[in-house]
Design a protein around this motif. Structure first.
Motif, PDB file in Angstrom:
ATOM      1  N   LYS A  84      -4.703   2.658  -5.266  1.00  0.00           N
ATOM      2  CA  LYS A  84      -5.028   3.882  -4.528  1.00  0.00           C
ATOM      3  C   LYS A  84      -4.991   5.116  -5.428  1.00  0.00           C
ATOM      4  CE  LYS A  84      -2.424   3.921  -0.789  1.00  0.00           C
ATOM      5  NZ  LYS A  84      -1.873   3.775   0.588  1.00  0.00           N
ATOM      6  N   ASP A 105      -5.831   6.515   3.100  1.00  0.00           N
ATOM      7  CA  ASP A 105      -5.471   5.202   3.631  1.00  0.00           C
ATOM      8  C   ASP A 105      -4.605   5.399   4.894  1.00  0.00           C
ATOM      9  OD1 ASP A 105      -5.536   2.444   3.358  1.00  0.00           O
ATOM     10  OD2 ASP A 105      -3.598   2.389   2.329  1.00  0.00           O
ATOM     11  N   LYS A 144       0.812  -1.219   0.000  1.00  0.00           N
ATOM     12  CA  LYS A 144       0.000   0.000   0.000  1.00  0.00           C
ATOM     13  C   LYS A 144       0.844   1.267   0.000  1.00  0.00           C
ATOM     14  CE  LYS A 144      -1.463   0.394   4.753  1.00  0.00           C
ATOM     15  NZ  LYS A 144      -2.721   1.032   5.021  1.00  0.00           N
ATOM     16  N   TYR A 176      -4.398   9.437  -0.048  1.00  0.00           N
ATOM     17  CA  TYR A 176      -5.515   8.678  -0.623  1.00  0.00           C
ATOM     18  C   TYR A 176      -6.540   8.287   0.448  1.00  0.00           C
ATOM     19  CZ  TYR A 176      -1.848   8.270  -4.125  1.00  0.00           C
ATOM     20  OH  TYR A 176      -0.844   8.552  -5.017  1.00  0.00           O
ATOM     21  N   ASP A 226      -8.027   4.854  -7.617  1.00  0.00           N
ATOM     22  CA  ASP A 226      -9.201   4.478  -6.830  1.00  0.00           C
ATOM     23  C   ASP A 226     -10.006   3.394  -7.556  1.00  0.00           C
ATOM     24  OD1 ASP A 226     -10.857   4.429  -4.695  1.00  0.00           O
ATOM     25  OD2 ASP A 226     -12.026   6.190  -5.246  1.00  0.00           O
TER      26      ASP A 226
END
Ligand SMILES: Cc1cc2nc3c(=O)[nH]c(=O)nc-3n(C[C@H](O)[C@H](O)[C@H](O)COP(=O)(O)OP(=O)(O)OC[C@H]3O[C@@H](n4cnc5c(N)ncnc54)[C@H](O)[C@@H]3O)c2cc1C
Ligand SMILES: NC(=O)c1ccc[n+]([C@@H]2O[C@H](COP(=O)([O-])OP(=O)(O)OC[C@H]3O[C@@H](n4cnc5c(N)ncnc54)[C@H](OP(=O)(O)O)[C@@H]3O)[C@@H](O)[C@H]2O)c1
Length: 446
Positions: free
Chosen positions: A142, A59, A38, A57, A145
């Motif tokens: 990410k 996250d 990630k 993003y 999306d």
């Protein structure tokens, strides 16, 4: 063709990639591999980020490392058997390097191949399920999306377990006028110069965050332990007291009656093993311990042998233990290791778990994890490395810490791979404020 998903490109995920690469170099046919991370680059926690909270993003940021972090154990104890520090740096270097130097070392061997091509960065795994035959892995790109799904025969979980903080609450926190944070969000001790800092916890983060704050000029550091104190000989501006009872305004009141005015409270209260992307039947549930249950040889999920976890243990041994686990996982996937029947697996897990539950002190814990790593080492062709020397180093290191917590990082150790001895660093850790590779490696400063 067999397809393997590796989740996470930190040290454990990179060990897994390296293990397959080494088999391929020997002419073996390896499975198709896709690694997901990630973050936007590899190295896991060692890939320092200034960010806290969530990224651009939305996250959560996995990173828990901070500026001026130096290795808390001798580098010789974590050395890769197949890639020595001498080989990477071209010369022996001191035994306790700062983060940037270790980051460079971790990446050194994987940069030599084309392993980066196998990694999808900025990609979060959001769901993993098993249908009795294969895994369906759902992931989010990410940047775009975009959600996608793919099918895999094996899944290796190497997402680490020091990213999701455990955050307790104490009475009075809501009205405390200063800063309250978890060590996960600690980035720079300079922030606490001339401040009275309370640190809660009694493990490695508490020890190191407290020392960092002291080193970079905090007025006082008060460490509140819950069960057992670390018991080191702290400098006079530092003290260890028993368990926080409550906060009243800016005053911290401890259960031993001690009171301390505070500008900031840093919760070094550990992390959660957190795998929201795994379905319940695949999810490891454990605290931070040396032998999490349900993992055969500390790696293989007891209820599904196509699922593997790397690095889920509490850690004395790190990088070379991760390698031994990765080589083992690879050989299970490639059919080179025969998995025993369920009752043997259960017996083996129970044996290690019950041994772990009897451990009483750090020396016994070091012995336990050394024995575990040694056993794992015998199961694959991971190159030779002197685990007996590593065991000895760990015990000596523990004793150095007890002797003087301010000077243990100035000691030197010998390599279990090449035998070379780390030179003494040009500046004692306590006064070494510059943690850059350039400053650290410039031994001519001597
Ligand atoms: C503050 C701190 C200091 C430390 N210092 C030392 C030290 O000095 N020496 C030492 O040997 N060890 C140290 N450690 C221990 C550390 O756990 C290991 O060195 C090592 O980083 C563990 O590697 P890992 O691959 O298991 O996990 P990590 O390094 O955490 O890497 C996990 C990777 O998985 C990725 N990931 C997580 N979830 C997902 C998802 N859902 N989808 C896609 N990717 C995901 C993350 O982005 C990350 O890149 C330290 C740990 C902490 C917290
Ligand atoms: N290189 C470095 O210098 C460095 C620096 C920091 C961290 N690290 C690494 O980071 C990893 C994680 O270490 P960690 O210390 O964050 O986690 P940890 O080893 O799991 O320790 C968690 C600590 O939190 C304490 N705790 C939990 N709940 C508490 C509460 N309600 N009140 C007070 N204390 C509470 C526990 O105390 P009890 O014992 O009482 O349960 C324990 O001391 C380790 O691998 C370590 O090596 C390395």
């Amino acid at each position: 063709m067999t397809k393997v998903a590796i989740i996470g490109a930190g040290p454990c995920g990179l060990s897994a990639l390296r293990s397959f690469e080494q088999a391929e170099k020997k002419g073996e046919k390896i499975p198709e591999i896709i690694c997901f991370d990630k973050q936007e680059d590899w190295g896991g926690l060692w890939n320092y980020s200034w960010r806290t909270g969530s990224d651009q993003y939305g996250d959560p940021v996995p990173n828990s490392m901070y500026r001026y972090l130096w290795s808390n154990g001798p580098k010789e104890c974590l050395e890769f058997a197949d890639y020595s520090f001498d080989e990477h740096f071209g010369k022996p270097i001191p035994s306790f390097p700062p983060r940037e130097v270790l980051y460079d070392y971790i990446l050194g061997r994987v940069k030599k191949g084309n392993l980066k091509d196998k990694i999808r960065f900025n990609t979060s795994i959001t769901n993993v399920t098993y249908d009795g035959n294969s895994f369906e892995v759902t992931y989010r790109d990410k940047k775009d999306d975009k959600i996608s799904k793919d099918i895999f025969d094996y899944v290796i979980v190497s997402t680490g377990h020091f990213s999701v903080p455990f955050i307790p609450e104490y009475s009075g926190m809501k009205s405390f006028p200063g800063r309250i944070m978890h060590s996960h969000d600690f980035r720079d001790a300079e922030e606490f110069r001339n401040k009275n800092v309370i640190v809660l916890g009694s493990s490695y983060s508490a020890e190191d965050v407290a020392l960092q704050c002291h080193k970079y000029g905090a007025k006082s550091v008060t460490i509140g332990y819950r069960h057992n104190p670390m018991g080191f000989k702290w400098p006079k501006e530092m003290k260890e007291v028993f368990h926080l009872d409550r906060l009243e305004g800016n005053k911290a009141i401890f259960k031993d009656g001690h009171e301390q005015e505070a500008d900031a409270i840093i919760l070094c209260t550990g992390y959660l093993h957190h795998f929201p992307f795994l379905s319940e039947d695949l999810k490891l549930k454990t605290g931070n311990r040396l032998y999490p249950p349900m993992l055969y040889k500390g790696v293989l999920w007891q209820n599904n042998h196509k699922l593997m976890y790397l690095g889920m243990q509490d850690q004395f041994h790190t990088f070379n233990m991760f390698d031994c686990q990765a080589w083992f996982a690879r050989d299970v996937i490639m059919g080179k290791i025969k998995i025993p029947d369920n009752s043997e697996i259960e017996k083996d897990i129970n044996k290690w778990v019950s041994m772990e539950e009897k451990l009483e002190n750090p020396d016994q814990m070091i012995d336990f994890q050394t024995e575990y790593t040694k056993e794992l080492h015998t199961l694959s062709d991971y190159p030779k490395i002197d685990f007996e020397l590593i065991r000895k180093h760990f015990k000596e290191w523990e004793h150095h810490k007890v002797e003087n917590i301010m000077t243990y990082r100035n000691k030197s150790f010998s390599s279990p791979v090449t035998g070379s001895v780390g030179p003494i660093h040009h500046t004692p850790w306590e006064t070494a404020m510059d943690d850059s590779s350039k400053a650290f490696l410039n031994q001519s400063k001597n």
